[in-house]
Design a protein around this motif. Structure first.
Motif, short mmCIF file in Angstrom:
data_model
loop_
_atom_site.label_atom_id
_atom_site.label_comp_id
_atom_site.label_asym_id
_atom_site.label_seq_id
_atom_site.Cartn_x
_atom_site.Cartn_y
_atom_site.Cartn_z
N MET A 1 0.84 -1.20 0.00
CA MET A 1 0.00 0.00 0.00
C MET A 1 0.87 1.24 0.00
O MET A 1 1.83 1.34 0.77
N LEU A 2 0.57 2.19 -0.84
CA LEU A 2 1.37 3.39 -0.96
C LEU A 2 1.21 4.28 0.27
O LEU A 2 0.10 4.55 0.71
N ALA A 111 -2.28 15.39 0.06
CA ALA A 111 -1.79 15.60 1.42
C ALA A 111 -2.56 14.83 2.50
O ALA A 111 -1.96 14.31 3.43
N PRO A 112 -3.90 14.73 2.41
CA PRO A 112 -4.61 13.97 3.44
C PRO A 112 -4.43 12.45 3.32
O PRO A 112 -4.70 11.72 4.28
N ARG A 113 -3.98 11.97 2.17
CA ARG A 113 -3.90 10.52 1.93
C ARG A 113 -2.50 9.94 2.08
O ARG A 113 -2.36 8.75 2.43
N CYS A 173 6.54 0.95 -0.23
CA CYS A 173 5.37 1.79 -0.01
C CYS A 173 5.61 3.23 -0.46
O CYS A 173 4.98 4.16 0.04
N ALA A 174 6.54 3.41 -1.41
CA ALA A 174 6.91 4.77 -1.81
C ALA A 174 7.00 4.88 -3.33
O ALA A 174 7.15 3.88 -4.04
N VAL A 175 6.91 6.13 -3.82
CA VAL A 175 7.02 6.41 -5.24
C VAL A 175 7.68 7.77 -5.42
O VAL A 175 7.52 8.65 -4.57
N ALA A 223 -5.64 9.30 -9.20
CA ALA A 223 -6.24 8.00 -9.54
C ALA A 223 -5.17 6.93 -9.72
O ALA A 223 -5.35 5.77 -9.34
N LEU A 224 -4.04 7.31 -10.33
CA LEU A 224 -2.94 6.35 -10.51
C LEU A 224 -2.40 5.90 -9.16
O LEU A 224 -2.21 4.69 -8.93
N LEU A 225 -2.16 6.84 -8.26
CA LEU A 225 -1.57 6.50 -6.98
C LEU A 225 -2.49 5.59 -6.16
O LEU A 225 -2.01 4.76 -5.38
N GLU A 226 -3.77 5.72 -6.34
CA GLU A 226 -4.71 4.86 -5.62
C GLU A 226 -4.55 3.40 -6.00
O GLU A 226 -4.93 2.51 -5.25
N THR A 227 -4.00 3.13 -7.17
CA THR A 227 -3.84 1.74 -7.62
C THR A 227 -2.53 1.12 -7.12
O THR A 227 -2.33 -0.09 -7.29
N LEU A 228 -1.65 1.92 -6.53
CA LEU A 228 -0.35 1.41 -6.14
C LEU A 228 -0.37 0.80 -4.73
O LEU A 228 -1.17 1.17 -3.90
#
Length: 228
Positions: A1-2, A111-113, A173-175, A223-228
């Motif tokens: 999970m990112l 920022a909140p996520r 868990c990073a990008v 939306a992309l980051l939600e898939t990581l």
């Protein structure tokens, strides 16, 4: 999970090209250097090439900062004090904080996520002034600037020092997100991170530097980051 998102600043969040042109025009005009679109474009090309040499370890930061002006003035057949003009240029550059389209909304959304960290090769004094004037420093849990870390992107030393300062850091868990293949993407990949290339101008990729993901607009990133 990112969990952790490293963001580049220049030409990813803030429009560096626009700030550069405005600051350069002021600094050169004060030094009685004729300024037109061709001169600005040539400086931009010289500057980009000099920073790539720094990324490759062929030049030091000081060589880049002064050499870009020395090269320009040499081509123009002028003799000017590169150090003084560089100082004024960076002073004016610190005032520029135009946003890349969608950048403010992106920071509000992310920022909140996620834990956001800035990873920049810029000069510390300039970058902090730009962050403050843009009002976006509050979005970042940490700010990593190469001059303060003692290493430049894409070196592994830069990224390892970033990682050491992030509580509970995990590569899995990073990008790394940025607009530069040679700095952000190559550096992130070499450091074991997933990478996302922000490529609004549709530049061709390189066979030796392949990002894991690519977006052409910042609006696509949440939306992309939600898939990581």
């Amino acid at each position: 999970m990112l969990k952790t998102v490293f963001l580049d600043l220049d030409d990813t969040i803030l429009d560096f090209a626009r700030a550069e042109a405005a600051a350069l025009r002021r600094a050169l005009t004060e030094a009685d250097v004729p300024v037109d679109g061709a001169v600005l474009a040539r400086y931009h090309a010289i500057n980009a090439a000099q920073w790539e040499l720094l990324e490759e370890g062929a030049l030091t930061r000081e060589q880049v900062l002064l050499g870009r002006f020395d090269i320009l003035f040499g081509e123009l057949g002028l003799v000017r004090p590169a150090g003084e003009i560089c100082r004024r240029y960076e002073e004016y550059l610190g005032e520029g904080h135009w946003f890349i389209p969608g950048a403010e909304a992106l920071l509000e959304a992310l920022a909140p996520r996620y834990d956001l960290y800035l990873a920049s090769n810029g000069t510390a004094e300039v970058q902090y002034r730009r962050l403050e004037s843009a009002g976006i420093r509050r979005y970042f849990r940490g700010i990593f600037i190469s001059r303060e870390l003692g290493a430049d992107k894409p070196s592994s030393v830069f990224f390892e020092r970033c990682f050491a300062a992030v509580p509970g850091f995990s590569r899995a868990c990073a990008v790394m997100v940025g607009d530069s293949l040679t700095s952000d993407i190559r550096g992130g990949r070499d450091a074991g991170l997933r990478t996302c290339w922000f490529n609004p101008h549709g530049k061709p990729t390189r066979a030796d530097i392949v990002p894991d993901y690519e977006v052409s607009a910042l609006e696509q990133l949440p939306a992309l980051l939600e898939t990581l």
